[in-house]
Motif scaffolding. Sequence first.
Motif, PDB file in Angstrom:
ATOM      1  N   GLY A   1      -4.373  -2.840  -7.400  1.00 22.50           N
ATOM      2  CA  GLY A   1      -4.636  -2.472  -6.015  1.00 22.50           C
ATOM      3  C   GLY A   1      -5.973  -1.785  -5.812  1.00 22.50           C
TER       4      GLY A   1
ATOM      5  N   SER B   1       0.103   2.895  -4.391  1.00 21.86           N
ATOM      6  CA  SER B   1      -0.477   1.817  -3.599  1.00 21.86           C
ATOM      7  C   SER B   1      -0.904   0.663  -4.497  1.00 21.86           C
TER       8      SER B   1
ATOM      9  N   THR C   1       5.889   5.109  -4.940  1.00 18.62           N
ATOM     10  CA  THR C   1       5.078   5.235  -3.728  1.00 18.62           C
ATOM     11  C   THR C   1       3.609   4.924  -3.974  1.00 18.62           C
TER      12      THR C   1
ATOM     13  N   PRO D   1       0.786  -1.225   0.000  1.00 18.50           N
ATOM     14  CA  PRO D   1       0.000   0.000   0.000  1.00 18.50           C
ATOM     15  C   PRO D   1       0.824   1.285   0.000  1.00 18.50           C
ATOM     16  N   THR D   2       2.093   1.216   0.442  1.00 22.11           N
ATOM     17  CA  THR D   2       2.904   2.435   0.520  1.00 22.11           C
ATOM     18  C   THR D   2       3.969   2.534  -0.565  1.00 22.11           C
TER      19      THR D   2
ATOM     20  N   ASP E   1      -1.579  -3.834  -4.269  1.00 21.80           N
ATOM     21  CA  ASP E   1      -1.714  -5.007  -3.407  1.00 21.80           C
ATOM     22  C   ASP E   1      -1.039  -6.247  -3.967  1.00 21.80           C
TER      23      ASP E   1
END
Length: 362
Positions: free
Chosen positions: A347, A331, A329, A311-312, A333
Amino acid sequence: MNLRTIAAALCGAALALACTPAVAAPAPGGPLAWESRDSGSGARFRGLAAVSRSTAWVAGTNGTVLLTRNAGRTWRNVSPPGAAALEFRDVEAFDARRAVVLAIGEGEASRVFRTDDGGTTWTETFRNTDPKAFYDCLAFFDTRHGIALGDPVDGRFRILSTGDGGRSWRVLPAAGMPAALPGEAAFAASGQCVVTAGGRSGGRDAWIATGGAASSRVLHSADRGRTWRATGTPVPAGDPARGVFGLAFRDRAHGLAVGGDYRAGRPSERAAAASADGGASWTAAGSPPGAYRSGVAWLPRSRTTALAVGPTGSDVTTDGGRTWRGFGTGSYDTVDCAPDGGCWAAGEKGRLARLTARPAGG
């Protein structure tokens, strides 16, 4: 830009994907980048199957399944009819026409569907009737043989097996599965809590990632899910939100594990590990990703280069998982790479992307 060019950007030489351990990965903002693709959907996609640079399937919330055949320029909604209440967490695709998707949840919420015509029609091939069972992810050894993983029932992880490409399923006997640890479970975060070796090449090896218990473990089967052996990993657990979330094996020996603590703002020390002996032992990354990561994938034909997402942000290793460096950076999944070198990520909020590279200094 293809992955041979990307590898050259990473390694500083016009070599195919075998980067040497001495070469550092790019710093954040370096040559690797995710190029966004507009999905036209607000679903969260945790299921992803990269077929090629042009073709990919994603599966997510609200029973959503999308398919692209033109490198993500457009996505076709091929969701199974009447599936809006289901939570799809994994998809495995053999090509642009044949795919299998898994819905998770307790009892009858866990289901499997298969299509043979690119999502024009779907057949429900499994519906869980055990109220104690909860299925998390699935993987295939080849176009016929596959397994689906369920959380422990009566103290042991449950395995579904198919020998006809997902058209029918049966629960394997529990006798070959070691006892689960108290609180141990798998994470349906990226479709990578159960994986097979080196893609769908007809092998027999599979691995399960766990967390939630006092320690995280990886379970290995060499007989397509009938018997398993468990090994501890250095990825911290000890909490229902911590453990190994994703696995990737490029062959029977070399594997990567990523995870951490999925709660926002929580530290995720030792969030990655590597194995060179088929998961019999694991070594923590000397320089792991700086935060929780849920998905991981080897670059095709590479002996040392892999991607991790969460996520980050995203990370890359060029030394087989010993060190990781961030390159974005956004996000995401889950991540998956096709045999022809096409790498995709998916994601939340309909986010989809394909891996590309920026020119030096660009």
